[in-house]
Design a protein around this motif. Structure first.
Motif, PDB file in Angstrom:
ATOM      1  N   MET A  81      28.442  26.002  27.371  1.00 13.41           N
ATOM      2  CA  MET A  81      27.983  25.048  28.404  1.00 13.41           C
ATOM      3  C   MET A  81      26.875  25.696  29.239  1.00 13.41           C
ATOM      4  SD  MET A  81      29.075  22.181  30.345  1.00 13.41           S
ATOM      5  CE  MET A  81      28.220  21.607  31.816  1.00 13.41           C
ATOM      6  N   PHE A 132      22.528  29.350  41.535  1.00 17.65           N
ATOM      7  CA  PHE A 132      22.994  29.694  42.886  1.00 17.65           C
ATOM      8  C   PHE A 132      22.314  30.958  43.398  1.00 17.65           C
ATOM      9  CE2 PHE A 132      26.206  26.842  41.377  1.00 17.65           C
ATOM     10  CZ  PHE A 132      26.670  26.191  42.508  1.00 17.65           C
ATOM     11  N   PRO A 192      30.652  33.209  47.385  1.00 17.63           N
ATOM     12  CA  PRO A 192      30.500  33.051  45.947  1.00 17.63           C
ATOM     13  C   PRO A 192      29.049  32.772  45.563  1.00 17.63           C
ATOM     14  CG  PRO A 192      32.488  31.923  46.675  1.00 17.63           C
ATOM     15  CD  PRO A 192      31.799  32.425  47.897  1.00 17.63           C
ATOM     16  N   ALA A 193      28.689  33.255  44.387  1.00 20.36           N
ATOM     17  CA  ALA A 193      27.281  33.346  44.012  1.00 20.36           C
ATOM     18  C   ALA A 193      27.101  32.935  42.552  1.00 20.36           C
ATOM     19  CB  ALA A 193      26.811  34.778  44.221  1.00 20.36           C
ATOM     20  N   LEU A 236      27.138  33.182  38.813  1.00 20.09           N
ATOM     21  CA  LEU A 236      28.024  33.988  37.981  1.00 20.09           C
ATOM     22  C   LEU A 236      27.218  34.838  36.999  1.00 20.09           C
ATOM     23  CD1 LEU A 236      30.969  31.491  37.375  1.00 20.09           C
ATOM     24  CD2 LEU A 236      30.733  33.239  39.140  1.00 20.09           C
ATOM     25  N   PHE A 277      29.507  35.775  31.899  1.00 23.45           N
ATOM     26  CA  PHE A 277      30.831  35.440  32.458  1.00 23.45           C
ATOM     27  C   PHE A 277      31.662  34.563  31.534  1.00 23.45           C
ATOM     28  CE2 PHE A 277      33.013  31.889  34.688  1.00 23.45           C
ATOM     29  CZ  PHE A 277      34.130  32.572  35.100  1.00 23.45           C
ATOM     30  N   GLU A 278      31.058  33.487  31.023  1.00 29.22           N
ATOM     31  CA  GLU A 278      31.839  32.534  30.222  1.00 29.22           C
ATOM     32  C   GLU A 278      32.360  33.151  28.939  1.00 29.22           C
ATOM     33  OE1 GLU A 278      29.935  28.562  30.018  1.00 29.22           O
ATOM     34  OE2 GLU A 278      28.991  29.178  31.891  1.00 29.22           O
ATOM     35  N   LEU A 297      35.282  35.315  29.912  1.00 33.64           N
ATOM     36  CA  LEU A 297      36.417  34.462  30.261  1.00 33.64           C
ATOM     37  C   LEU A 297      37.079  33.918  28.995  1.00 33.64           C
ATOM     38  CD1 LEU A 297      37.966  33.057  32.623  1.00 33.64           C
ATOM     39  CD2 LEU A 297      36.385  31.144  32.378  1.00 33.64           C
ATOM     40  N   PRO A 357      34.120  34.922  39.939  1.00 35.03           N
ATOM     41  CA  PRO A 357      34.808  34.078  40.918  1.00 35.03           C
ATOM     42  C   PRO A 357      35.548  34.948  41.935  1.00 35.03           C
ATOM     43  CG  PRO A 357      35.276  33.334  38.676  1.00 35.03           C
ATOM     44  CD  PRO A 357      34.596  34.665  38.559  1.00 35.03           C
ATOM     45  N   ALA A 358      35.710  34.440  43.166  1.00 30.97           N
ATOM     46  CA  ALA A 358      36.367  35.198  44.238  1.00 30.97           C
ATOM     47  C   ALA A 358      37.858  35.368  43.965  1.00 30.97           C
ATOM     48  CB  ALA A 358      36.161  34.474  45.566  1.00 30.97           C
ATOM     49  N   LEU A 378      40.708  24.863  33.237  1.00 31.49           N
ATOM     50  CA  LEU A 378      39.794  25.997  33.389  1.00 31.49           C
ATOM     51  C   LEU A 378      38.392  25.612  32.933  1.00 31.49           C
ATOM     52  CD1 LEU A 378      39.565  29.050  34.095  1.00 31.49           C
ATOM     53  CD2 LEU A 378      40.027  29.532  31.697  1.00 31.49           C
ATOM     54  N   VAL A 420      34.821  25.710  34.967  1.00 33.42           N
ATOM     55  CA  VAL A 420      33.597  26.369  34.491  1.00 33.42           C
ATOM     56  C   VAL A 420      32.450  25.358  34.416  1.00 33.42           C
ATOM     57  CG1 VAL A 420      32.534  27.505  32.498  1.00 33.42           C
ATOM     58  CG2 VAL A 420      34.831  28.193  33.258  1.00 33.42           C
ATOM     59  N   ASP A 421      32.712  24.195  33.828  1.00 36.14           N
ATOM     60  CA  ASP A 421      31.653  23.201  33.626  1.00 36.14           C
ATOM     61  C   ASP A 421      31.049  22.732  34.950  1.00 36.14           C
ATOM     62  OD1 ASP A 421      32.106  23.416  30.956  1.00 36.14           O
ATOM     63  OD2 ASP A 421      33.169  21.510  30.732  1.00 36.14           O
ATOM     64  N   GLN A 470      30.768  24.579  37.527  1.00 33.78           N
ATOM     65  CA  GLN A 470      30.249  25.782  38.214  1.00 33.78           C
ATOM     66  C   GLN A 470      30.970  26.040  39.539  1.00 33.78           C
ATOM     67  OE1 GLN A 470      25.833  24.521  37.570  1.00 33.78           O
ATOM     68  NE2 GLN A 470      25.811  26.750  37.532  1.00 33.78           N
ATOM     69  N   GLY A 516      32.981  28.322  40.279  1.00 36.29           N
ATOM     70  CA  GLY A 516      33.068  29.740  40.617  1.00 36.29           C
ATOM     71  C   GLY A 516      31.949  30.192  41.534  1.00 36.29           C
TER      72      GLY A 516
END
Lengths: 360, 360
Positions: free
Chosen positions: A1, A7, A12-13, A15, A19-20, A23, A196-197, B23, B27-28, B30, B32
């Protein structure tokens, strides 16, 4: 995706780019279900520990421990490393909160305070005689002011009998903290690590441990996440309570990827991006830099004064899916904050500048 | 991705069946990266708050607040709700830890202790005169012993001037806690909510708040996650520090799904599954039930005595991708623990029993 928004918020900022993928590995291996007492978890902790040591040059002597947030670590440092007096360099909302935590815990908390946008240099700092701990915020997220590493090192050398704690929440792993000098430091993962926080990371040396043991023998150092417990468990890659396993796993994967890219390269890239931002806004009409002195300007959070209300700028950028933060507290309307974290690629910074060119 | 292993461990545990879907939505969207001060985050908090209230019948008067772990809440309850004396019903490792936290915080901590495997009934409990807080572990994860809801209610009615705290870490949302009586309760999400660890949930009423404010006026109630701060922020669906946004979001989605399935149905299903397990191991040669009295047997963590070493059983099941936990502490080798959480479907419980039939 693919991500539709970018951001530039200070946490939070944005990613981390991979990251994905990390995860998905966590999910595929069913790591959300494993026991935190299993060898599998110990291996995860050890991997994260080793990658962070390499990335941030943390000596074997120090412990790397996990909490729920960095704010929790403010409290743990005061409880475990001080009996009576603390000293805080305050130049923004987060350094002030660290000070307020010490005050709330009944410490005689001293502070040297500067107006928002100003920073500290070693020469001007006079440390109260009986302060046991000096608290420095390496990067003030609220104001975009940094305390340079050489000043932190001088502060410790000039006060070698006192503990020095460094809040590097919104800058780690960029600053080169000398852990042979600094006693304790901490950060959270939703800033420059692009996660993520929900996870705080606490680094401490044996001097902190000895102090906490001395204090525990005299009275209470709290009950939850006490340094002696966290320390002892960390040596076996364990935690006293069930930790954020996902956060620890993802942090290890991100730190490993950063090591592959090379911390020197990441630091150079960070500086190149932030210098581009500062150079641009220095000249851009209607904008100016929030921090006057170049040596005090943050490498990871650029704070910019805006002539028009910040909300106007933020909303115009939002239409283009570029998310920028407002100023903090009293500067909410007159400043914007632009995160320059590792996850913010050079291309993203260029796109942001192009948007400013087009819109304002 | 289909899961190859099935976890019957008591937390971290089998993830909720729809976990991966929720989850992916996180993610989709955003999520996070979103600010924890944004309306988008407030909406997430509000959704989770509303779904939990519906699911667990929590009155509007109570606050629902978030921490890093449930262990953290032990400390916060002692600091915010007691000045001098606490009283603990101890019948396993986790109720003992709550007691030890109070002791570490300098409270005069009283306990009524029972051997592992035994539970408490109201008639036998004598509460020390000056205890301000009665701590009950509704479900002892280490021993599989429960304290029944009517006993908890009687305990409060019989001691109405004292606060009652209920540890429901490994049973929520199954027990029907009467929040018009109980003052505070808490749980973590890696048990019956089927989520990765890293989030504690704290429910408290106005009596707790009033006590914390009274104590704060006299002295320190700590600095981090103090009840008055958490409470005030929660009323605006906000948190004092950056929270585990992912955990809060996923908890809301899971609670919503549980509400759709109906809490009464989930309770009935839980009871049917656990009764099947107890009935099976009562008769199975080489096994017996860890808790003698039927009324004290947990609905969510079935503890079984094993004649052969527990590791033999655990390893044999592991080959079939069925993950069962060992006994806790001194019972590590002579007991197994089988989680019967909501995420453990009737089909999984049947498959586990079939594996026991085949293997032992």
């Amino acid at each position: 995706m693919s991500r539709s928004k970018t951001f530039f918020t200070a946490g939070p900022a944005e990613l981390y780019p991979r990251f994905e993928e990390f995860l998905q590995d966590f999910v595929d291996q069913q790591l959300g279900s494993i026991s935190h007492r299993s060898q599998q978890f110990k291996d995860i902790y050890q991997h994260t520990d080793e990658q962070l040591r390499e990335l941030m040059n943390i000596p074997a002597e120090n412990a790397i421990m996990f909490t729920g947030t960095a704010s929790e670590i403010w409290e743990r440092i005061v409880l475990n490393c001080t009996e009576l007096e603390t000293f805080h360099l305050v130049n923004g909302s987060f350094s002030k909160k660290f000070y307020q935590y010490a005050d709330s815990l009944g410490r005689h908390a001293h502070k040297l305070e500067k107006p928002m946008g100003e920073g500290f240099s070693y020469a001007e700092i006079e440390v109260p005689e009986f302060a046991e701990l000096i608290c420095v915020t390496q990067n003030e997220t609220s104001t975009g002011v940094q305390t340079r590493e050489p000043d932190i090192n001088k502060l410790k050398r000039g006060n070698s009998s006192k503990l020095v704690a460094v809040d590097m929440v919104s800058s780690a792993p960029i600053p080169e903290i000398d852990f042979s000098l600094v006693d304790t430091a901490f950060f959270s993962v939703q800033k420059s690590f692009g996660l993520p926080a929900g996870l705080g990371v606490w680094i401490a040396n044996e001097t902190c441990l000895a102090k906490s043991e001395e204090l525990a023998a005299k009275g209470s150092i709290g009950a939850h996440h006490c340094l002696p417990d966290l320390w002892k468990q960390s040596r076996a890659y364990q935690t006293p309570a069930t930790p954020n396993v996902m956060g620890i796993y993802l942090l290890g994967r991100v730190a490993e990827d950063m090591n592959k890219r090379g911390i020197d390269n990441l630091r150079k890239e960070t500086d190149a991006k932030v210098n581009k931002l500062y150079k641009y806004f220095e000249k851009k009409e209607g904008f100016s830099l929030g921090v006057e002195k170049p040596e005090h300007r943050s490498r990871t959070v650029a704070v910019i004064n805006t002539e028009r209300p910040s909300a106007e700028i933020i909303n115009a950028l939002k239409v283009k899916n570029l998310i920028v933060g407002a100023g903090y507290g009293p500067k909410k309307e007159s400043q914007i904050r632009i995160a320059n974290f590792i996850a913010n690629t050079p291309e993203q910074i260029d796109a942001l500048i192009a948007a400013f060119d087009e819109l304002f």
